[in-house]
Design an enzyme around this catalytic site. Structure first.
Site, PDB file in Angstrom:
ATOM      1  N   CYS A  82      31.676  35.036  18.440  1.00 50.50           N
ATOM      2  CA  CYS A  82      32.197  33.769  17.924  1.00 50.50           C
ATOM      3  C   CYS A  82      31.279  32.596  18.306  1.00 50.50           C
ATOM      4  CB  CYS A  82      33.631  33.584  18.403  1.00 50.50           C
ATOM      5  SG  CYS A  82      34.520  32.454  17.343  1.00 50.50           S
ATOM      6  N   HIS A 172      36.360  38.449  16.798  1.00 47.37           N
ATOM      7  CA  HIS A 172      36.647  38.802  18.189  1.00 47.37           C
ATOM      8  C   HIS A 172      36.888  40.305  18.331  1.00 47.37           C
ATOM      9  CE1 HIS A 172      36.897  34.788  19.926  1.00 47.37           C
ATOM     10  NE2 HIS A 172      37.276  34.416  18.719  1.00 47.37           N
ATOM     11  N   GLU A 174      37.308  41.876  20.997  1.00 47.70           N
ATOM     12  CA  GLU A 174      38.089  42.180  22.200  1.00 47.70           C
ATOM     13  C   GLU A 174      39.600  42.170  21.972  1.00 47.70           C
ATOM     14  OE1 GLU A 174      36.417  39.517  21.491  1.00 47.70           O
ATOM     15  OE2 GLU A 174      37.294  37.684  22.276  1.00 47.70           O
ATOM     16  N   SER A 226      52.963  41.735  51.783  1.00 43.67           N
ATOM     17  CA  SER A 226      54.213  41.256  51.186  1.00 43.67           C
ATOM     18  C   SER A 226      54.984  42.401  50.541  1.00 43.67           C
ATOM     19  CB  SER A 226      53.894  40.212  50.113  1.00 43.67           C
ATOM     20  OG  SER A 226      53.296  40.851  49.002  1.00 43.67           O
ATOM     21  N   GLY A 227      54.284  43.526  50.324  1.00 43.05           N
ATOM     22  CA  GLY A 227      54.919  44.616  49.596  1.00 43.05           C
ATOM     23  C   GLY A 227      54.596  44.548  48.112  1.00 43.05           C
ATOM     24  N   GLY A 228      53.932  43.480  47.681  1.00 45.47           N
ATOM     25  CA  GLY A 228      53.477  43.387  46.298  1.00 45.47           C
ATOM     26  C   GLY A 228      52.275  44.297  46.087  1.00 45.47           C
ATOM     27  N   VAL A 229      51.897  44.474  44.828  1.00 48.93           N
ATOM     28  CA  VAL A 229      50.825  45.413  44.505  1.00 48.93           C
ATOM     29  C   VAL A 229      49.509  45.027  45.203  1.00 48.93           C
ATOM     30  CG1 VAL A 229      49.464  46.425  42.637  1.00 48.93           C
ATOM     31  CG2 VAL A 229      51.861  45.843  42.251  1.00 48.93           C
ATOM     32  N   ASP A 230      49.139  43.752  45.115  1.00 53.70           N
ATOM     33  CA  ASP A 230      47.815  43.366  45.603  1.00 53.70           C
ATOM     34  C   ASP A 230      47.688  43.517  47.119  1.00 53.70           C
ATOM     35  OD1 ASP A 230      47.526  42.733  42.970  1.00 53.70           O
ATOM     36  OD2 ASP A 230      47.740  40.573  43.258  1.00 53.70           O
ATOM     37  N   SER A 231      48.660  42.992  47.853  1.00 61.98           N
ATOM     38  CA  SER A 231      48.513  43.095  49.309  1.00 61.98           C
ATOM     39  C   SER A 231      48.664  44.549  49.758  1.00 61.98           C
ATOM     40  CB  SER A 231      49.473  42.160  50.050  1.00 61.98           C
ATOM     41  OG  SER A 231      50.809  42.551  49.896  1.00 61.98           O
ATOM     42  N   SER A 232      49.462  45.328  49.045  1.00 60.51           N
ATOM     43  CA  SER A 232      49.625  46.736  49.427  1.00 60.51           C
ATOM     44  C   SER A 232      48.331  47.520  49.218  1.00 60.51           C
ATOM     45  CB  SER A 232      50.737  47.404  48.610  1.00 60.51           C
ATOM     46  OG  SER A 232      51.964  46.784  48.873  1.00 60.51           O
ATOM     47  N   LYS A 369      44.098  43.319  37.601  1.00 63.27           N
ATOM     48  CA  LYS A 369      45.366  43.898  38.046  1.00 63.27           C
ATOM     49  C   LYS A 369      45.472  45.404  37.734  1.00 63.27           C
ATOM     50  CE  LYS A 369      49.367  42.708  39.834  1.00 63.27           C
ATOM     51  NZ  LYS A 369      49.525  41.688  40.885  1.00 63.27           N
TER      52      LYS A 369
END
Ligand code: XMP
Length: 513
Positions: A82, A172, A174, A226-232, A369
């Site tokens: 583009c 595009h 993508e 925290s138990g969230g995905v990232d910190s785990s 993610k």
């Protein structure tokens, strides 16, 4: 690292992160860099290809973002998308102009004809739909280029200079609205740039572990889990790399969903790390008692969290590294300026001021993610942690409307569990982005057996979204809602009414407070 790299040069388009994700889905590593990055710096990354993204400007505008002209002399293939395509044409001697009177200006799905003798379109059908969104038009293409695709309105949908490996597409590739988009990107990566497909999570994991060991040495590492995905996942990666030197502090504020605290603890039992679970339920609940205003609740929880964490950290003495689960979208977006604050989101981001440490390590900084989830699986974290839906830092305190008590939290935990259970049984978990129950502060009259009840109303909320900035309410089948409603009023004392929320965001937000 051992893998090949593609550079995505960011000209401010709305799909730039998506391009990066599409490239990585093809098992090719890429990094997003600002358009102004000097060619010298990009060369240092030793890229096998460069992609110019779209952007909101017109290339003939004197203030329009330009790329360092040296880029064209690196001998590295370039794909312009583009705005990126127009920039390529403009920079190499072509002529780009505003589209006149509706011809050549294109928005939306457009039937496009590909020249499959061009490497970019090799193996594609002669005709397919592409997603266009451009008001400018390449009136004259630069020397050395040829046309490689056209549409009814526009002869110049794609240009190619195969000798130099320069390609440009007005559409595009993508987005999902371009069904052949993935094949086109793949051709660019594999046929033109010579990609080998060496970006795999297993490779990433091994390299990251090696690097963490080098950087951390004998140092002590502290992580707020925290138990969230990232910190785990960050915790699991560090556990694998420097296990005995790692302390994870998990502040259990008593505002988690049913069994969640125990599940987090169980997930880390297999590693030889120091796992501190600070049971602070009473402390949080007593500070929250009688507080009804959402921002006040958030503030109290944020402050209390830091205090508890700080107290635990102090017991450890000096640590060398503070680890954080920062992921790539946070890094890319950080230069983008602040949008209006609708809610003061609380997460563990504010910690560094409060803890005595030497440096920060962010082992997920370069991952999206979905890659973080893949890495989590690779590290053997259980599916309930890896596939976990987003959960706000202040937890259920912002899903109990009005004042928060242990009784209300327990009611909500049970009801929320039933909702999630029925969604899972109906096989719908993967189709919704976030779904949960909210205990409203409303009470109403009901009848149970022969008696009158005057009890709470539960709201069910479920949304589908790709970015959590806007969201649509999920069309959950009535039978499923019916089962949830019947179970909740039968199994959870003091809830006698269940509502389903059919508001999108905007105007509503996803959470209630
Ligand atoms: P809203 O309610 O603003 O939510 O539409 C958007 C997304 O953000 C999550 N959320 C939070 N996450 N701390 C967080 O870490 C918070 O304070 C917070 N508040 C909302 C929400 O669950 C949704 O995914």
């Amino acid at each position: 690292m051992s893998h090949q790299t593609v550079v995505i040069l960011d000209f401010g388009g709305q799909y730039n992160q998506l391009i990066a994700r599409r490239v990585r889905e093809q098992e090719v590593y890429c990094e997003v860099k600002p358009y102004s990055t000097p060619a010298e710096d990009l060369k240092a990354l030793n890229p096998i290809g460069i992609i110019f993204t779209g952007g909101p400007n017109s290339v003939y505008d004197p203030a329009a973002p330009q790329a360092d002209p040296e880029l064209f002399r690196l001998g590295v293939p370039i794909l312009g998308i583009c705005y990126g395509c127009q920039l390529l044409a403009h920079s190499l001697g072509g002529q780009v102009s505003p589209a006149q009177g509706g011809t050549a200006r294109e928005y939306g799905k457009t039937e496009t004809f590909f020249d499959s003798s061009c490497k970019l379109f090799q193996g594609l059908p002669a005709e397919s739909v592409t997603w266009m969104s451009h008001g400018d038009y390449m009136e004259r293409i630069p020397q050395g280029f040829r046309l490689a695709a056209h549409s009814a309105a526009c002869p110049n949908v794609a240009i190619a200079d195969e000798a130099r490996g320069f390609y440009g597409v007005q559409f595009h590739p993508e987005v999902n609205h371009t069904p052949q988009g993935a094949a086109i990107l793949r051709n660019f990566l594999y046929e033109i740039c010579g990609a080998k497909g060496d970006w795999t999570m297993e490779d990433y994991k091994n390299t990251a572990i090696r690097r963490l060991r080098e950087v951390i040495g004998e140092g002590k590492v502290l992580l707020a889990l925290s138990g969230g995905v990232d910190s785990s996942v960050a915790a699991a990666l560090l556990a694998e790399a420097v296990g005995p030197q790692l302390t994870c502090v998990f502040v259990d504020h008593g505002l988690m969903r049913l069994n969640e605290g125990d599940e987090v603890e169980a997930a880390f039992a297999k590693w030889d790390i120091r796992f501190v679970r600070a049971n602070a339920e009473e402390r949080f609940l007593s500070r929250l008692a009688g507080v009804t205003e959402p921002e006040a609740k958030r503030k109290i929880i944020g402050e209390e969290f830091i205090r508890v964490f700080e107290a635990e950290a102090k017991k450890l003495g000096k640590v060398d590294y503070l680890a954080q689960g920062t992921i790539y979208p946070d890094v890319i977006e950080s230069g983008a300026g602040d949008a209006a604050v609708i809610k003061s989101h609380h997460n563990v981001g504010g910690l560094p001021d409060y803890v005595d440490f030497k440096e920060i390590v962010e082992p997920l900084r370069l991952l999206f993610k979905d890659e973080v989830r893949t890495l989590g699986r690779e590290l053997g974290l259980p599916e309930y942690l890896v596939a976990r839906q987003p959960f706000p830092g202040p937890g259920l305190a912002i899903r109990v409307i009005g004042d928060v008590t242990k009784e209300k939290l327990d009611m909500l935990r049970q009801a929320d569990f039933i909702f999630r259970d029925e969604i899972a049984k109906a096989g719908l978990s993967g189709t919704m982005s976030q779904y949960f129950a909210v205990l409203t502060n409303m009470r109403s009259v009901g009848v149970m057996g022969d008696g009158r009840t005057y009890d709470y109303t539960l709201a069910l909320r479920s949304v589908t979204t790709s970015d959590f900035m806007t969201a649509d309410w999920s069309r959950i089948p009535y039978e499923v809602l019916d089962r949830v409603s019947v179970r909740v009023v039968n199994e959870v004392p003091h809830i006698n009414r269940v509502l389903y929320d059919i508001t999108s965001k905007p105007p509503a937000t996803i959470e209630y407070e």
